[in-house]
Design a protein around this motif. Structure first.
Motif, mmCIF file in Angstrom:
data_model
loop_
_atom_site.group_PDB
_atom_site.id
_atom_site.type_symbol
_atom_site.label_atom_id
_atom_site.label_comp_id
_atom_site.label_asym_id
_atom_site.label_seq_id
_atom_site.Cartn_x
_atom_site.Cartn_y
_atom_site.Cartn_z
ATOM 1 N N GLU A 15 0.811 -1.221 0.000
ATOM 2 C CA GLU A 15 0.000 0.000 0.000
ATOM 3 C C GLU A 15 0.848 1.276 0.000
ATOM 4 O OE1 GLU A 15 -3.190 0.239 -0.378
ATOM 5 O OE2 GLU A 15 -3.697 -1.882 -0.236
ATOM 6 N N SER A 16 2.156 1.127 -0.067
ATOM 7 C CA SER A 16 3.074 2.280 -0.017
ATOM 8 C C SER A 16 2.801 3.164 1.201
ATOM 9 C CB SER A 16 2.983 3.117 -1.303
ATOM 10 O OG SER A 16 3.343 2.335 -2.415
ATOM 11 N N ALA A 17 2.598 2.514 2.335
ATOM 12 C CA ALA A 17 2.367 3.239 3.587
ATOM 13 C C ALA A 17 3.706 3.631 4.203
ATOM 14 C CB ALA A 17 1.596 2.343 4.560
ATOM 15 N N ASN A 18 3.655 4.536 5.162
ATOM 16 C CA ASN A 18 4.857 4.974 5.873
ATOM 17 C C ASN A 18 5.255 3.890 6.885
ATOM 18 O OD1 ASN A 18 6.462 6.148 8.044
ATOM 19 N ND2 ASN A 18 6.072 8.119 7.062
ATOM 20 N N LEU A 19 6.336 3.180 6.594
ATOM 21 C CA LEU A 19 6.722 2.030 7.415
ATOM 22 C C LEU A 19 7.126 2.434 8.835
ATOM 23 C CD1 LEU A 19 7.011 -1.025 7.462
ATOM 24 C CD2 LEU A 19 9.336 -0.761 6.581
ATOM 25 N N SER A 20 7.749 3.590 8.994
ATOM 26 C CA SER A 20 8.127 4.026 10.353
ATOM 27 C C SER A 20 6.890 4.173 11.233
ATOM 28 C CB SER A 20 8.867 5.377 10.308
ATOM 29 O OG SER A 20 10.053 5.252 9.584
ATOM 30 N N VAL A 21 5.866 4.787 10.688
ATOM 31 C CA VAL A 21 4.626 4.979 11.447
ATOM 32 C C VAL A 21 3.974 3.622 11.736
ATOM 33 C CG1 VAL A 21 2.271 5.919 11.347
ATOM 34 C CG2 VAL A 21 4.215 7.304 10.558
ATOM 35 N N THR A 81 -12.860 2.725 9.218
ATOM 36 C CA THR A 81 -12.143 2.234 8.039
ATOM 37 C C THR A 81 -11.658 3.378 7.145
ATOM 38 O OG1 THR A 81 -14.223 1.993 6.834
ATOM 39 C CG2 THR A 81 -13.366 0.018 7.943
ATOM 40 N N GLU A 82 -12.145 4.590 7.385
ATOM 41 C CA GLU A 82 -11.746 5.730 6.544
ATOM 42 C C GLU A 82 -10.664 6.532 7.252
ATOM 43 O OE1 GLU A 82 -12.820 6.313 3.435
ATOM 44 O OE2 GLU A 82 -13.994 4.471 3.611
ATOM 45 N N ALA A 83 -9.535 6.708 6.559
ATOM 46 C CA ALA A 83 -8.417 7.480 7.122
ATOM 47 C C ALA A 83 -7.326 7.559 6.059
ATOM 48 C CB ALA A 83 -7.876 6.794 8.381
ATOM 49 N N ASP A 84 -6.241 8.224 6.403
ATOM 50 C CA ASP A 84 -5.059 8.229 5.550
ATOM 51 C C ASP A 84 -4.621 6.774 5.334
ATOM 52 O OD1 ASP A 84 -2.449 10.031 4.737
ATOM 53 O OD2 ASP A 84 -1.878 8.077 5.573
ATOM 54 N N LEU A 85 -4.012 6.513 4.201
ATOM 55 C CA LEU A 85 -3.609 5.145 3.858
ATOM 56 C C LEU A 85 -2.686 4.518 4.909
ATOM 57 C CD1 LEU A 85 -3.948 3.000 1.718
ATOM 58 C CD2 LEU A 85 -1.991 3.988 0.514
ATOM 59 N N THR A 86 -1.771 5.279 5.439
ATOM 60 C CA THR A 86 -0.860 4.744 6.462
ATOM 61 C C THR A 86 -1.645 4.355 7.721
ATOM 62 O OG1 THR A 86 1.104 5.880 5.624
ATOM 63 C CG2 THR A 86 1.075 5.345 7.994
#
Ligand SMILES: [Fe+2]
Length: 133
Positions: A15-21, A81-86
């Protein structure tokens, strides 16, 4: 903790999410539970406050990343279920681990297309039932 680190990294990459987060979410999301039986939404709010106290001491995140981590922690057991992709990847990682308590995650309770895919759902359930071995 401990969410399935392999699954979490796979999902974040898909999903190309921010892995650190996402990784910090996995480590911190249940640190403020008061018992193993019940997990009211307040444990997520406490986890968000705890994360804030650790920022700059134990980890560093940008303001935007901290905002995402805070949202993910605060609301992780509220069923959104709705939010930023990360944030969605964080919530999916948690929900995909429900096999550990005998619950098979329902696709409509997941956020991302990757998590809802049959292959990921089945693999996650099998791994969580076995304790992420
Ligand atoms: Fe939790």
């Amino acid at each position: 903790m401990n969410l399935d680190q392999i699954l979490v990294r796979l999902l974040a990459g898909m999903e190309s999410a921010n892995l650190s987060v996402v990784e910090l979410f996995c480590m911190l999301h249940d640190t403020q539970r008061r018992n193993e039986r019940r997990a009211p939404p307040s444990h997520g709010r406490r986890a968000a406050r705890y994360a804030k106290s650790l920022r700059g001491v134990w980890f560093d995140l940008s303001d935007k990343e901290m905002e995402l981590l805070t949202e993910a922690l605060k609301y992780h057991s509220d069923g959104y279920t709705e939010a930023d992709l990360t944030v969605q990847v964080c919530w999916d990682a948690d929900r995909l681990d429900l096999g550990r308590v005998g619950i098979k995650p329902a696709p409509h309770r997941l956020c991302t297309a990757s998590a809802k895919s049959v292959a990921v759902l089945e693999a996650a359930y099998e791994r969580s039932v076995k304790g992420n071995l």
